[in-house]
Design a protein around this motif. Structure first.
Motif, PDB file in Angstrom:
ATOM      1  N   LEU A 160       0.773  -1.570  -0.174  1.00  0.00           N
ATOM      2  CA  LEU A 160       0.127  -0.164  -0.050  1.00  0.00           C
ATOM      3  C   LEU A 160       0.902   1.692   0.226  1.00  0.00           C
ATOM      4  N   GLN A 161       2.115   1.171   0.614  1.00  0.00           N
ATOM      5  CA  GLN A 161       2.823   2.312   1.030  1.00  0.00           C
ATOM      6  C   GLN A 161       3.759   2.086  -0.739  1.00  0.00           C
ATOM      7  N   MET A 163       1.654   1.674  -3.649  1.00  0.00           N
ATOM      8  CA  MET A 163       0.684   1.814  -4.208  1.00  0.00           C
ATOM      9  C   MET A 163       1.085   4.049  -4.553  1.00  0.00           C
ATOM     10  N   HIS A 164       1.308   4.244  -2.766  1.00  0.00           N
ATOM     11  CA  HIS A 164       1.286   6.295  -2.732  1.00  0.00           C
ATOM     12  C   HIS A 164       1.884   6.232  -2.645  1.00  0.00           C
ATOM     13  N   LYS A 165       3.487   5.874  -3.083  1.00  0.00           N
ATOM     14  CA  LYS A 165       4.879   6.604  -3.601  1.00  0.00           C
ATOM     15  C   LYS A 165       4.946   6.724  -5.057  1.00  0.00           C
ATOM     16  N   LYS A 166       4.227   5.893  -5.679  1.00  0.00           N
ATOM     17  CA  LYS A 166       4.186   5.543  -6.882  1.00  0.00           C
ATOM     18  C   LYS A 166       4.804   4.368  -7.938  1.00  0.00           C
ATOM     19  N   MET A 198      -4.563   1.999 -10.414  1.00  0.00           N
ATOM     20  CA  MET A 198      -4.003   2.871 -10.043  1.00  0.00           C
ATOM     21  C   MET A 198      -3.708   4.392 -10.238  1.00  0.00           C
ATOM     22  N   LYS A 284      -6.700   1.452   0.360  1.00  0.00           N
ATOM     23  CA  LYS A 284      -6.186   3.512   1.112  1.00  0.00           C
ATOM     24  C   LYS A 284      -5.184   2.868   2.037  1.00  0.00           C
ATOM     25  N   TYR A 285      -3.932   3.934   1.857  1.00  0.00           N
ATOM     26  CA  TYR A 285      -2.909   4.092   2.852  1.00  0.00           C
ATOM     27  C   TYR A 285      -3.061   5.238   3.810  1.00  0.00           C
ATOM     28  N   LYS A 288      -5.755   7.758   3.088  1.00  0.00           N
ATOM     29  CA  LYS A 288      -5.785   8.208   1.367  1.00  0.00           C
ATOM     30  C   LYS A 288      -5.854   7.038   0.284  1.00  0.00           C
ATOM     31  N   VAL A 290      -5.429   4.712  -2.922  1.00  0.00           N
ATOM     32  CA  VAL A 290      -4.016   4.941  -3.380  1.00  0.00           C
ATOM     33  C   VAL A 290      -4.350   3.558  -5.187  1.00  0.00           C
ATOM     34  N   ALA A 291      -5.734   2.889  -4.967  1.00  0.00           N
ATOM     35  CA  ALA A 291      -5.267   1.894  -6.169  1.00  0.00           C
ATOM     36  C   ALA A 291      -7.648   1.469  -5.523  1.00  0.00           C
TER      37      ALA A 291
END
Length: 320
Positions: A160-161, A163-166, A198, A284-285, A288, A290-291
């Motif tokens: 998840l992190q 995904m958040h940071k792409k 995403m 969510k992460y 937020k 994320v995907a």
């Protein structure tokens, strides 16, 4: 009324040759189109090619029999004439002509009635299939809703992190994601397709889709030529600058805002599909989004009733 069998023989023989030529040409065109994967026939002919060939073949057989019988009749008349035998001309009374006409009309009327009965029964069967397909679609989609509620809790913070940071395409995180998606797909009873959508990391791409195919047998041979069978999955990726379907685009934008928008029409998009048993939700992460996550199964059959039947999607927003 005297029947000219010689004229009928000539006519049926010529027609037989003509129909056989058409029949042979049809066979060549159809086999070329079917077995060589050529696209040389118009769609309306391609759809009924076998029926057309069968009809030409049936008429060819009838014409051959007519030509043969007419030829035999000509020989019989010639032989009778040589022996001095003659038959009175064939007379058909007006009453018999009327009866024959009535019989012909009745045959056509019966065919029309049978056709209407067939259409009625076909519509009844399709109506029953629509109800059955809708019930199966709704039931399996609800089961996927329950499965998805459990699946999204399996995603670890590391993925998840990323995904958040792409940064999901980094080697280690990517392997971890593929391993997780493969395990999820293999652990469910029907082995559905699972996909993630995403926001893309770089311009001009807007979305990044990752999906995994259902489990399949992977076969290879070792050094001793012994066959080895393993279970495998294929992982695919696709980037989008924009989703082409307007309805799907609107639903995706609403989902990324943490809301839900039920579908009111059939949708077979690049990510969402409500014409098959399916479910979707959000990942969510730290609160937020994320995907988006999507699950889909297949229902076999019901080909004629699929175009207008769909489900509206999850009743509530499924999230971790």
């Amino acid at each position: 009324m005297k029947i000219n069998y010689l004229l009928i023989s000539r006519l049926t023989t010529n027609l037989t040759l003509f129909v056989f030529i058409l029949f042979a040409a049809g066979i060549i065109l159809w086999t070329s189109d079917e077995f060589l994967d050529w696209d040389i026939l118009p769609n309306w002919i391609d759809n009924y090619a076998q029926l057309i060939i069968v009809i030409f073949g049936f008429f060819a057989v009838l014409l051959v029999l007519s030509s043969l019988l007419s030829s035999l009749a000509v020989l019989a008349e010639f032989a009778a004439k040589k022996m001095g035998v003659s038959a009175p001309p064939l007379q058909i009374s007006r009453k018999r002509k009327v009866i024959l006409l009535i019989v012909i009309v009745m045959v056509f009327v019966n065919f029309f009635i049978f056709h209407q009965i067939d259409k009625y029964r076909e519509q009844a069967r399709l109506a029953k299939n629509r109800v059955e397909f809708q019930e199966k679609l709704n039931k399996q989609s609800q089961e996927l809703d329950r499965s998805l509620s459990q699946i999204i809790t399996l995603f670890p913070d590391s993925i998840l992190q990323a995904m958040h940071k792409k940064s999901l395409l980094e080697k280690q995180t990517g392997k971890e994601l593929v391993k997780l998606l493969s395990a999820i797909s293999a652990s469910l009873p029907e082995i559905p397709q699972i996909a993630l959508l995403m926001p893309a990391a770089h311009h001009p791409y807007k979305y990044h889709k990752i999906w995994i195919t259902p489990e399949y047998d992977y076969r290879y041979y070792d050094e001793s030529d012994e066959e080895i069978v393993l279970k495998g999955h294929d992982t695919h990726q696709q980037f989008f600058t924009q989703l082409p379907n307007v309805v799907e685009r609107e639903v995706i934008e609403v989902l990324f805002k943490g809301k839900i928008k039920p579908l009111t029409q059939h949708l077979n998009g690049k990510f969402l599909n409500n014409s098959e048993p399916s479910s979707w939700g959000i990942l969510k992460y730290q609160e937020k989004i994320v995907a988006l996550i999507f699950l889909k199964e297949d229902i076999e059959g019901y080909r004629k009733v699929r175009k207008t039947i769909f489900h509206t999607g999850p009743k509530t927003l499924i999230s971790n």
